[in-house]
Design a protein around this motif. Structure first.
Motif, PDB file in Angstrom:
ATOM      1  N   SER B   2       0.645  -1.242   0.014  1.00 59.11           N
ATOM      2  CA  SER B   2       0.018   0.099   0.169  1.00 59.11           C
ATOM      3  C   SER B   2       0.865   1.250   0.173  1.00 59.11           C
ATOM      4  O   SER B   2       1.939   1.235   0.562  1.00 59.11           O
ATOM      5  CB  SER B   2      -0.904   0.011   1.378  1.00 59.11           C
ATOM      6  OG  SER B   2      -1.321   1.131   1.952  1.00 59.11           O
ATOM      7  N   GLU B   3       0.284   2.429  -0.433  1.00 62.56           N
ATOM      8  CA  GLU B   3       0.867   3.731  -0.391  1.00 62.56           C
ATOM      9  C   GLU B   3       0.443   4.439   0.592  1.00 62.56           C
ATOM     10  O   GLU B   3       0.283   5.655   0.759  1.00 62.56           O
ATOM     11  CB  GLU B   3       0.778   4.455  -1.611  1.00 62.56           C
ATOM     12  CG  GLU B   3       1.409   3.614  -2.786  1.00 62.56           C
ATOM     13  CD  GLU B   3       0.788   4.037  -4.405  1.00 62.56           C
ATOM     14  OE1 GLU B   3      -0.094   4.834  -4.423  1.00 62.56           O
ATOM     15  OE2 GLU B   3       1.027   3.343  -5.171  1.00 62.56           O
ATOM     16  N   HIS B 614      -1.287  -8.016  -2.556  1.00 65.35           N
ATOM     17  CA  HIS B 614      -1.252  -6.587  -2.769  1.00 65.35           C
ATOM     18  C   HIS B 614      -2.737  -6.142  -2.742  1.00 65.35           C
ATOM     19  O   HIS B 614      -3.508  -6.078  -3.814  1.00 65.35           O
ATOM     20  CB  HIS B 614      -0.758  -6.294  -4.168  1.00 65.35           C
ATOM     21  CG  HIS B 614      -1.102  -4.659  -4.221  1.00 65.35           C
ATOM     22  ND1 HIS B 614      -0.371  -3.975  -3.570  1.00 65.35           N
ATOM     23  CD2 HIS B 614      -1.929  -4.025  -5.092  1.00 65.35           C
ATOM     24  CE1 HIS B 614      -0.585  -2.564  -3.837  1.00 65.35           C
ATOM     25  NE2 HIS B 614      -1.610  -2.594  -4.850  1.00 65.35           N
ATOM     26  N   ASP B 616      -5.015  -2.615  -1.676  1.00 64.74           N
ATOM     27  CA  ASP B 616      -5.205  -1.099  -1.284  1.00 64.74           C
ATOM     28  C   ASP B 616      -5.533  -0.834  -0.078  1.00 64.74           C
ATOM     29  O   ASP B 616      -6.284  -1.408   0.411  1.00 64.74           O
ATOM     30  CB  ASP B 616      -5.588  -0.450  -2.489  1.00 64.74           C
ATOM     31  CG  ASP B 616      -4.891  -0.425  -3.843  1.00 64.74           C
ATOM     32  OD1 ASP B 616      -3.688  -0.394  -3.798  1.00 64.74           O
ATOM     33  OD2 ASP B 616      -5.399  -0.783  -5.141  1.00 64.74           O
ATOM     34  N   HIS B 617      -4.970   0.199   0.376  1.00 62.75           N
ATOM     35  CA  HIS B 617      -5.621   0.617   1.721  1.00 62.75           C
ATOM     36  C   HIS B 617      -5.749   2.213   1.943  1.00 62.75           C
ATOM     37  O   HIS B 617      -5.939   2.818   2.752  1.00 62.75           O
ATOM     38  CB  HIS B 617      -4.541   0.434   2.817  1.00 62.75           C
ATOM     39  CG  HIS B 617      -4.464  -1.184   3.203  1.00 62.75           C
ATOM     40  ND1 HIS B 617      -5.140  -1.771   3.815  1.00 62.75           N
ATOM     41  CD2 HIS B 617      -3.074  -1.566   2.842  1.00 62.75           C
ATOM     42  CE1 HIS B 617      -4.717  -2.920   3.805  1.00 62.75           C
ATOM     43  NE2 HIS B 617      -3.593  -3.073   3.391  1.00 62.75           N
ATOM     44  N   SER B 619      -7.843   5.732  -0.037  1.00 57.16           N
ATOM     45  CA  SER B 619      -8.552   6.489  -1.124  1.00 57.16           C
ATOM     46  C   SER B 619      -8.926   7.667  -0.426  1.00 57.16           C
ATOM     47  O   SER B 619      -9.511   7.682   0.702  1.00 57.16           O
ATOM     48  CB  SER B 619      -9.543   5.461  -1.591  1.00 57.16           C
ATOM     49  OG  SER B 619     -10.653   6.134  -2.336  1.00 57.16           O
ATOM     50  N   PHE B 702      -8.681   0.569  -7.584  1.00 58.85           N
ATOM     51  CA  PHE B 702      -8.512   0.140  -5.967  1.00 58.85           C
ATOM     52  C   PHE B 702      -8.683  -1.336  -5.972  1.00 58.85           C
ATOM     53  O   PHE B 702      -9.965  -1.904  -6.619  1.00 58.85           O
ATOM     54  CB  PHE B 702      -9.551   0.954  -5.352  1.00 58.85           C
ATOM     55  CG  PHE B 702      -9.500   0.620  -3.947  1.00 58.85           C
ATOM     56  CD1 PHE B 702      -8.720   1.426  -3.086  1.00 58.85           C
ATOM     57  CD2 PHE B 702     -10.064  -0.403  -3.171  1.00 58.85           C
ATOM     58  CE1 PHE B 702      -8.702   1.274  -1.595  1.00 58.85           C
ATOM     59  CE2 PHE B 702     -10.013  -0.475  -1.950  1.00 58.85           C
ATOM     60  CZ  PHE B 702      -9.194   0.323  -1.049  1.00 58.85           C
TER      61      PHE B 702
END
Lengths: 116, 897
Positions: B2-3, B614, B616-617, B619, B702
């Motif tokens: 995640s970014e 992977h 995503d975390h 938004s 996402f």
């Protein structure tokens, strides 16, 4: 076995794919036929509601008929257009529970003011 | 990976969708509202120091304080506090990476926070709502009485509550989907940890109960903003509100209490070192209560004009619901008897909660008896009773905060200070609430009482401040813990049994070092890629019982000091509870077993594989959706004056000059010309921002969590998103059902046959029926075209659906315009209100469907979306067909009967 220069598939593969495509197409056409029949039925039932309205039946009889027609329409839409007949039965039970809650609320609340 | 920005960055908290972050945000926000609600209580308790009030508050301010206290505590504190725990813990307990829909989860939080801000903003908009937390009709509408006043502020309170309920709906869909679709392999329902069980039943109850409240609040908001007549008439309005509100209101008691109960089960097991006695029966009892909770609501209406037969029936069902609770209480007591109790702070709070709940439960039985209720209703007996019940839930949840604090923060709290907190809390609680039983003849919600009751009220006020003070100890303790507290181990509780204790404190972002599985009977982390190489990758093991009966090799418990953690289900690995604290393996609970020791090498190796999944975390769009809805609703709350301004002449014709002038005068927020445009601008600006945010959310790339191998009974064989859509539709059935039910109820009240129906002809309704049915058919054809990857076909059929939907709206608009031309408006009478609102609500659903349809059309046109993968079209179709089904009911109801 000859090999398809484009895909690398052998003749057997191509044949199987063709059968598979034909089967898929058959399933799709058959489902379109089903959807069309359901659509026509829905239109007929909708018209029937107004038709019975024009017959001047008694209120109770008319409400009964309307309830039956509406139920059939809902079952057709949910069962075929929403594919409920193909989903796990538990989804149907969940939706029926929801419907039961509504009926419970309306019936109990309606009864509570009878003769009050 | 995640970014997600680091925790110290504000941006992280705005964009995070991770369940643990969202859980923490829920907990912190709920604690803020606990303080706010507590301050309101302290203020009005100070006012009650003397009979007739000390003069600290005016009458209206007292009403607003009492109402706000109730609304904040019940809605903005209690449920969200439990939701915070659920967010953090439930995915961990079931072995999931996150909730099924992480962005929806974040959206749920932002709707919660912004609804709370909207609630607070109300005080600055001419005054908040003051009609009591039950919002009884007709005091809840401005058209009936000036007492409540049509301020934008009181509108805002109601709309804020509606926004809060939307948040609950999002959360319900998410948790239902997560728990039913994302349990780790081998974790059958019987084996689920009891907190997760209690939360599952809570969200099932929420699904039906909050949807009824949403419908009630929708109608009430429309009454307040557009001046319809649902709750303003003397033709059944009051009873209509009573039924809608209490159909939600009584299950709400269990919605609030069940998570606390689940926590008590967890802590009792952990701190007695004993599996809960009668565990399966306790689960069955909880299920029974969840079902029965919908069969008792009319015991809140014994003092209304409902008939005696139904009162008697509901008295019986009310007595009946106490029976499963008896079983649960005795299970807890017997667990203490059979185990060896360790009086830690979390246990003390749980035990305290049990004692308080018993008192609250017994005093509630009095209110369930019709004759006694005639005496007690509307008195301090009720106030004392429900505080003993509801705040006993708070007590357990506070225990939960201590219980999971080390897991969430990675720090230990101060045990002695925790025990001091409990002592102060328990004394303060009883000093506050027990005198209310003794002064039971005091009518609630007023500040006048008999002089002889002065001592009890003053004791209660002292207790309130003492009770409030006890929370300062807790906050001090937690502050100390964060600054100086020792580091918490993975599992600080010797006999804890659930999976969250098998991973570090706090847990890593992606939770697990591999894929969690219980297939061997205990928690293990599997490296799927390695397994594929060695045994073909098929993880299913038919020998594993998934619903209770997991077999455990008890030799595994002998090798180390780490506890074998079980989540229960009736498996016993060693049914002797050891007296020696050092002996770890204790057969308590829970089905699957968590072995807290994981071989570090294998865990690291598995983690590498696991990370490849992977998810995503982050938004920003959930936040933006919350913000834009907040702005839109803030604008909506000031629209009453706009409506009055636009339709003053028409209202005069129907309501009489006096009523309209009253409306105009109480709409004093419009006395300066600059305020009203601000509301309009806020509404339109918020709506615009909402549409943009929805579009951006829809086009965002996402990746949510997926679980290829999971326990899903009884909802296997359907994809996860589709199941979520069905859950949403189940909720919408109740919303529409309640609105349609309101029509049927009011018509029954007026006399079915003599009721004045509004449409002058059936043909527009029939034409619209044809149009909607045809649009349903074109949606189905779009599905088929997408399956064939026929882009032109999809564009044509989806486009046809949109044109038909617009046609439906066109005919509906013509119908309404025709009515308006005859002077028939929504405020012309209850029958008109019901016609416009019910068909309008349906039209709103059509509009939302059209927006989705247009978006999908754009996606097909621009990026060839859905071709060959028609799942998203099917989700849209499910919604569109549902809208069609609703019309199948509305058409005969309004046009033919």
């Amino acid at each position: 076995m000859p090999e398809n220069p484009q895909t690398g598939a052998t003749g057997d593969d191509t044949h199987e794919e063709a059968i598979s495509d034909a089967h898929t197409e058959y399933v799709i056409m058959s489902s379109i036929r089903t959807y069309t029949v359901v659509y026509i039925l829905l239109m007929v039932l909708a018209t029937a509601k107004v038709g019975f309205h024009g017959l001047g039946l008694g209120n109770t009889a008319f409400i009964g008929i309307i309830l039956v027609l509406a139920t059939v329409k809902i079952l057709l839409i949910a069962g075929y257009f929403q594919h409920l007949i193909e989903e796990p039965r538990s989804i149907t039970y969940m939706m029926l529970t929801s419907l039961f809650m509504v009926l419970l609320l309306v019936a109990a609340a309606g009864y509570s003011i009878q003769g009050a | 990976m995640s970014e997600l920005p680091p925790r110290r960055s504000l941006k992280r908290w705005l964009v995070t969708t991770n369940h643990k972050d969202v859980g923490v945000m829920y907990l912190v926000t709920a604690m803020f509202f606990l303080l706010l609600g507590g301050i309101f209580a302290l203020v009005f308790r100070a006012h009650l120091w003397e009979a007739g009030g000390t003069g600290l508050l005016s009458g209206s301010e007292f009403n607003q304080s009492v109402t706000s206290h109730g609304l904040i505590m019940v809605f903005w504190f209690l449920s969200p506090f439990a939701t915070g725990f659920a967010n953090y813990v439930v995915p961990l307990q079931i072995g999931a990476d996150d909730l099924a829909f992480p962005r929806l989860n974040a959206l749920s939080y932002w709707f919660y926070l912004f609804s709370g801000i909207l609630f607070m903003l109300a005080f600055f908009q001419g005054g908040s709502f003051g009609g009591g937390w039950t919002m009884y009709a007709p005091l809840n509408v401005p058209t009936y009485t000036l007492a409540m006043e049509a301020t934008a502020g009181s509108n805002m309170t109601i709309i804020a509550l509606m926004m809060f309920v939307m948040s609950i709906t999002f959360g319900t869909v998410n948790f239902m989907t997560t728990i039913h679709r994302m349990r780790a392999e081998g974790l059958g329902l019987w084996n689920m940890p009891l907190f997760t069980w209690s939360w599952l039943l809570t969200v099932w109850m929420m699904l039906f109960a909050f949807a009824a409240l949403l419908a009630a609040l929708l109608l009430l908001s429309i009454d307040r903003v557009f001046l319809t007549q649902y709750f303003a008439t003397d033709q059944g309005s009051s009873l209509l509100w009573g039924h809608l509100f209490w159909f939600f209101g009584h299950p709400e008691v269990y919605i609030v209490f069940f998570p606390a109960l689940g926590l008590m089960f967890e802590t009792f097991q952990t701190f007695t070192g004993r599996r809960l006695v009668g565990r399966k029966w306790v689960i069955i009892a909880m299920v029974l209560v969840a079902v029965q909770s919908f069969l008792v609501w009319m015991h809140h209406m014994f003092l209304t004009t409902i008939n005696l037969e139904i009162k008697t029936l509901y008295m019986a069902t009310t007595i009946g619901i106490s029976l499963p609770f008896d079983l649960m209480v005795f299970a807890l007591i017997y667990t203490m008897v059979k185990g060896r109790v360790r009086f830690t702070t979390p246990f003390l709070f749980s035990l305290g909660a049990l004692v308080l709940f018993i008192l609250g439960g017994i005093t509630g039985v009095f209110l369930g008896a019709v004759v006694l209720d005639y005496e007690f209703r509307g008195t301090y007996w009720v106030v004392a009773h429900f505080h003993y019940v509801m705040v006993s839930g708070v007590t357990a949840l506070v225990g939960g905060l201590y219980y999971w604090w080390p897991k969430i923060t990675g720090k230990m709290y101060h045990e002695f200070a925790g025990k001091v907190h409990f002592a102060a809390y328990f004394i303060g609680f009883n000093l506050l609430y027990f005198p209310m039983f003794l002064t039971w003849e005091t009518p609630r919600r007023v500040f006048h009482y008999q002089a002889g009751d002065l001592i009890w009220h003053q004791l209660a006020t002292v207790g309130a401040y003492f009770f409030g003070f006890s929370f300062l100890i807790m906050f001090g303790n937690f502050a100390w813990s964060l600054l100086y507290g020792p580091k918490a181990p993975d599992n600080p509780w010797k006999f804890s049994r659930t999976a969250e204790w098998a991973i570090p404190s706090p847990p890593p972002l992606d939770n697990w070092p591999g894929r969690p599985t219980y297939r061997s009977g205990k928690l293990e982390f599997v490296d799927d890629s390695a397994e594929t190489a060695t045994d073909g990758g098929e993880a299913d093991d038919p020998a594993v019982a998934t619903d209770g009966g997991t077999t455990v090799d008890d030799t595994e418990t002998d090798d180390d000091d780490d506890p074998i953690i079980m989540t229960d289900g009736g498996t016993v690995i060693n049914d002797e509870v050891t007296d020696k604290v050092t002996d770890q393996p204790v057969a308590t609970d829970g089905g699957a077993v968590t072995d807290a020791t994981i071989d570090a090498d294998s865990a690291d190796e598995a983690a590498t594989t696991h990370e490849e999944a992977h998810i995503d975390h982050a938004s920003i769009w959930p936040f933006m959706l919350g913000l834009s809805t907040f702005i839109m609703f803030a604008g909506l709350s000031g629209m009453t004056d706009v409506i009055i301004e636009l339709f003053s002449t028409e209202m005069t014709n129907h309501l009489g000059q006096e009523a309209v002038s009253d409306q105009a005068s109480v709409g004093r927020i419009a006395d300066s010309g600059s305020i009203r445009p601000n509301y309009i601008a806020a509404f339109l600006g918020g709506l615009g921002l909402l549409l943009v945010s929805l579009f951006k959310l829809g086009t965002e790339d996402f990746t949510g969590p997926t679980m290829n191998i999971a326990e899903r009974w009884p909802f296997e064989g359907i994809d996860t998103t589709k199941f979520g859509v069905w859950v949403f539709l189940a909720s919408d059935v109740i919303v529409f059902g309640a609105a349609i039910g309101a029509y049927i109820f009011m018509r029954l009240w007026s006399g079915w046959e003599t009721f004045h129906t509004i449409p002058s002809a059936a043909w527009p309704g029939l034409l619209n029926t044809y149009i909607l049915l045809t649009s349903s058919f074109t949606v189905i054809l779009a599905l088929v075209m997408a399956e064939r990857s026929n882009k032109k076909g999809v564009l044509a059929t989806l486009g046809a659906t949109i044109v038909l939907g617009l046609g439906f709206l066109g005919i509906k608009s013509w119908e309404w315009a025709e009515k308006f031309s005859h002077g028939d408006y929504w405020f012309s009478g209850i029958e008109y209100s019901m016609y416009y609102v019910t068909t309008g609500l349906h039209a709103l659903h059509v509009i939302m469907g059209l927006l989705i349809g247009i978006f999908m059309l754009y996606r097909v046109y621009t990026i060839d979306a859905y071709l060959g993968d028609n799942r998203h079209l099917e989700y849209f179709g499910l919604y569109w067909h549902f809208v069609d089904i609703v019309w199948v009911i509305l058409f005969p109801l309004f046009y033919l009967m």
